[in-house]
Design a protein around this motif. Structure first.
Motif, mmCIF file in Angstrom:
data_model
loop_
_atom_site.group_PDB
_atom_site.id
_atom_site.type_symbol
_atom_site.label_atom_id
_atom_site.label_comp_id
_atom_site.label_asym_id
_atom_site.label_seq_id
_atom_site.Cartn_x
_atom_site.Cartn_y
_atom_site.Cartn_z
ATOM 1 N N ALA A 194 -9.357 1.236 1.659
ATOM 2 C CA ALA A 194 -10.582 1.597 1.976
ATOM 3 C C ALA A 194 -11.402 0.927 2.827
ATOM 4 O O ALA A 194 -12.096 1.307 3.841
ATOM 5 C CB ALA A 194 -11.730 1.865 0.605
ATOM 6 N N ALA A 195 -11.329 -0.346 2.778
ATOM 7 C CA ALA A 195 -11.658 -1.582 3.558
ATOM 8 C C ALA A 195 -11.122 -1.292 5.128
ATOM 9 O O ALA A 195 -11.917 -1.471 6.090
ATOM 10 C CB ALA A 195 -11.686 -2.594 3.122
ATOM 11 N N LYS A 196 -10.075 -0.852 5.114
ATOM 12 C CA LYS A 196 -9.506 -0.674 6.368
ATOM 13 C C LYS A 196 -9.529 0.830 6.967
ATOM 14 O O LYS A 196 -9.110 1.264 8.225
ATOM 15 C CB LYS A 196 -8.017 -0.616 6.217
ATOM 16 N N GLY A 197 -10.365 1.812 6.083
ATOM 17 C CA GLY A 197 -10.716 3.050 6.599
ATOM 18 C C GLY A 197 -9.757 3.894 6.336
ATOM 19 O O GLY A 197 -9.823 4.880 7.065
ATOM 20 N N TRP A 241 0.788 -1.377 -0.002
ATOM 21 C CA TRP A 241 -0.114 -0.045 0.047
ATOM 22 C C TRP A 241 0.845 1.154 0.004
ATOM 23 O O TRP A 241 0.558 2.374 -0.468
ATOM 24 C CB TRP A 241 -0.856 0.207 1.171
ATOM 25 N N PHE A 242 2.063 1.092 0.401
ATOM 26 C CA PHE A 242 2.900 2.199 0.627
ATOM 27 C C PHE A 242 2.892 3.202 -0.341
ATOM 28 O O PHE A 242 2.624 4.427 -0.317
ATOM 29 C CB PHE A 242 4.486 2.073 1.303
ATOM 30 N N PRO A 243 3.251 2.867 -1.796
ATOM 31 C CA PRO A 243 3.304 3.724 -2.892
ATOM 32 C C PRO A 243 2.061 4.957 -2.819
ATOM 33 O O PRO A 243 2.196 6.054 -3.010
ATOM 34 C CB PRO A 243 3.959 3.133 -4.029
ATOM 35 N N VAL A 244 0.792 4.040 -2.666
ATOM 36 C CA VAL A 244 -0.426 4.940 -2.944
ATOM 37 C C VAL A 244 -0.408 5.741 -1.712
ATOM 38 O O VAL A 244 -0.939 7.066 -1.958
ATOM 39 C CB VAL A 244 -1.520 3.735 -2.764
ATOM 40 N N PHE A 245 -0.116 5.263 -0.448
ATOM 41 C CA PHE A 245 -0.393 6.114 0.555
ATOM 42 C C PHE A 245 0.698 7.342 0.488
ATOM 43 O O PHE A 245 0.276 8.491 0.834
ATOM 44 C CB PHE A 245 0.138 5.202 1.825
ATOM 45 N N TYR A 246 1.721 7.103 0.073
ATOM 46 C CA TYR A 246 2.967 8.052 -0.151
ATOM 47 C C TYR A 246 2.089 9.324 -0.898
ATOM 48 O O TYR A 246 2.379 10.423 -0.903
ATOM 49 C CB TYR A 246 4.180 7.778 -0.438
ATOM 50 N N VAL A 247 1.910 9.017 -2.149
ATOM 51 C CA VAL A 247 1.243 9.678 -3.132
ATOM 52 C C VAL A 247 0.096 10.633 -2.412
ATOM 53 O O VAL A 247 -0.052 11.876 -2.704
ATOM 54 C CB VAL A 247 0.696 9.146 -4.425
ATOM 55 N N LEU A 248 -0.762 9.961 -1.852
ATOM 56 C CA LEU A 248 -1.914 10.734 -1.088
ATOM 57 C C LEU A 248 -1.431 11.462 0.145
ATOM 58 O O LEU A 248 -2.276 12.377 0.127
ATOM 59 C CB LEU A 248 -2.884 9.519 -0.895
ATOM 60 N N SER A 249 -0.470 10.920 0.724
ATOM 61 C CA SER A 249 0.144 12.083 1.750
ATOM 62 C C SER A 249 0.692 13.274 1.193
ATOM 63 O O SER A 249 0.642 14.235 2.027
ATOM 64 C CB SER A 249 1.160 11.238 2.469
ATOM 65 N N GLU A 250 1.064 13.465 -0.126
ATOM 66 C CA GLU A 250 1.350 14.679 -0.815
ATOM 67 C C GLU A 250 0.310 15.464 -1.567
ATOM 68 O O GLU A 250 0.423 16.538 -1.677
ATOM 69 C CB GLU A 250 2.663 14.529 -1.688
ATOM 70 N N VAL A 258 -8.699 5.306 3.233
ATOM 71 C CA VAL A 258 -9.039 6.275 2.184
ATOM 72 C C VAL A 258 -10.338 6.310 1.799
ATOM 73 O O VAL A 258 -11.221 5.225 2.387
ATOM 74 C CB VAL A 258 -8.247 5.703 0.926
ATOM 75 N N ILE A 259 -10.807 7.350 1.335
ATOM 76 C CA ILE A 259 -12.277 7.588 0.691
ATOM 77 C C ILE A 259 -12.051 7.733 -0.802
ATOM 78 O O ILE A 259 -11.168 8.490 -1.071
ATOM 79 C CB ILE A 259 -12.999 8.620 1.591
ATOM 80 N N ALA A 288 -8.300 8.883 9.663
ATOM 81 C CA ALA A 288 -7.159 7.865 9.946
ATOM 82 C C ALA A 288 -6.212 7.469 9.128
ATOM 83 O O ALA A 288 -5.151 7.607 9.602
ATOM 84 C CB ALA A 288 -8.075 6.515 9.845
ATOM 85 N N GLY A 289 -6.389 7.718 7.780
ATOM 86 C CA GLY A 289 -5.147 7.756 6.943
ATOM 87 C C GLY A 289 -4.176 9.145 7.264
ATOM 88 O O GLY A 289 -2.741 8.684 7.204
ATOM 89 N N LYS A 290 -4.900 10.176 7.347
ATOM 90 C CA LYS A 290 -4.171 11.312 7.487
ATOM 91 C C LYS A 290 -3.368 11.226 8.939
ATOM 92 O O LYS A 290 -2.245 12.036 9.228
ATOM 93 C CB LYS A 290 -5.121 12.626 7.311
#
Length: 317
Positions: free
Chosen positions: A79-82, A42-51, A84-85, A103-105
């Motif tokens: 999304a299932a883990k809450g 998940w990390f690459p997607v998370f990192y893009v969304l964090s920026e 991202v939306i 929660a992601g932020k």
């Protein structure tokens, strides 16, 4: 690991997968160490969304070099883990965008210490190593973008197989091969015509006795390719390169290239100044080969073949 000493570099992919598995296992343990509910993939997607906020699946896929289906699957899991939306773009209701949830932020702040410790650990590992893996990966990625491993292996295969190919002058014992190889490809795409029967059934009188030549490609002694130089009664062109055929079982072994070059060199040795050929636009691999051999498109010559809608010429002088 002894297997890799025996296989050598041909097991590169397998060894890289094992190395990747080690890093992935460690990454999972590291997330647990910092009490972060994250999967390594998940990390690459998370990192893009964090920026960036409100990013489309397509934009994420382009940025991290994944396919859209792969990114869509990861987004669904997150999304299932809450974390991202997904929602409609406020500026363009036709687009779906993805953003981190509350929660992601919250992970953005929590993960900073992990970032620092992981970076320091990798720097320490690099300092202990004789080679910089990170720089090597960048270089290999660049080189593989220019030419993939598959392309490189295919080229090596052609080179190796070419060593078993011999181009020899036509003899009577090759008459059936000359005919059958041509009938096979002509019948696959078109229909046999009168001019075909003349040259294939009467190679001596129609081609050889008139000053022409036929070359045969032998692969491990078996005739798998043929082509002819037919003498032309034309002051502007010496020979027609014709009746080139390669057995389907030998395609991909550079036979056409070797035959074409041998025919060109034969024409040069006979003092020819130019070669002419006819083809059809549906025969794209053949036309591509002729271009590589140096032939250029021409028009205007009469032809005895219904199928011929493409003409080319090669100047030798």
């Amino acid at each position: 690991m002894n297997i890799f000493k025996r296989t050598g570099k041909m097991a590169l992919g397998s060894r890289l997968r094992m190395l990747t598995a080690k890093f992935t296992d460690d990454a999972s343990s590291i997330y647990n160490l910092y009490n972060i509910d994250m999967q390594p993939k998940w990390f690459p997607v998370f990192y893009v969304l964090s920026e960036r906020d409100d990013v489309t699946i397509t934009e994420i896929a382009v940025e991290i070099g994944h396919s859209q289906p792969s990114v869509s699957k990861i987004v669904r899991e997150m999304a299932a883990k809450g974390l991202v939306i997904e929602k409609k773009d406020a500026a363009d209701g036709r687009r779906n965008v993805v953003q981190l949830s509350a929660a992601g932020k919250a992970i953005i702040v929590k993960i900073q210490d992990q970032y620092q410790d992981v970076n320091d650990a990798v720097e320490e590992l690099s300092a202990e190593a004789n080679h910089d893996l990170w720089k090597a990966i960048e270089e290999w990625e660049f080189l593989l973008e220019q030419k993939s491993l598959f392309q490189r292996v295919r080229e090596r295969r052609k080179q190796r197989e070419s060593g078993f190919v011999e181009i020899v002058p036509y003899e009577a014992k090759y008459q059936s091969a000359f005919r059958e190889l041509n009938v096979e490809w002509i019948s696959t795409y078109f229909k046999m015509e009168e001019a075909d029967y003349k040259s294939l059934d009467h190679a001596d009188s129609y081609i050889l006795d008139r000053g022409g030549h036929i070359l045969v490609a032998l692969y491990r002694g078996e005739p798998v390719g043929v082509c002819a130089l037919i003498k032309m009664d034309d002051p502007d062109c010496d020979f027609e390169l014709a009746k080139m055929a390669v057995s389907p079982k030998a395609q991909g072994q550079n036979i056409g290239w070797l035959l074409g070059n041998a025919a060109i060199e034969k024409a040069r040795s006979l003092g020819a100044k130019s070669l002419y050929l006819e083809s059809n636009t549906i025969l794209k691999p053949a036309i591509s080969l002729y271009h590589k051999l140096g032939f250029k498109k021409v028009t205007g010559r009469p032809t005895p073949y219904e199928r011929a809608n493409f003409q080319m010429e090669l100047k030798l002088g």
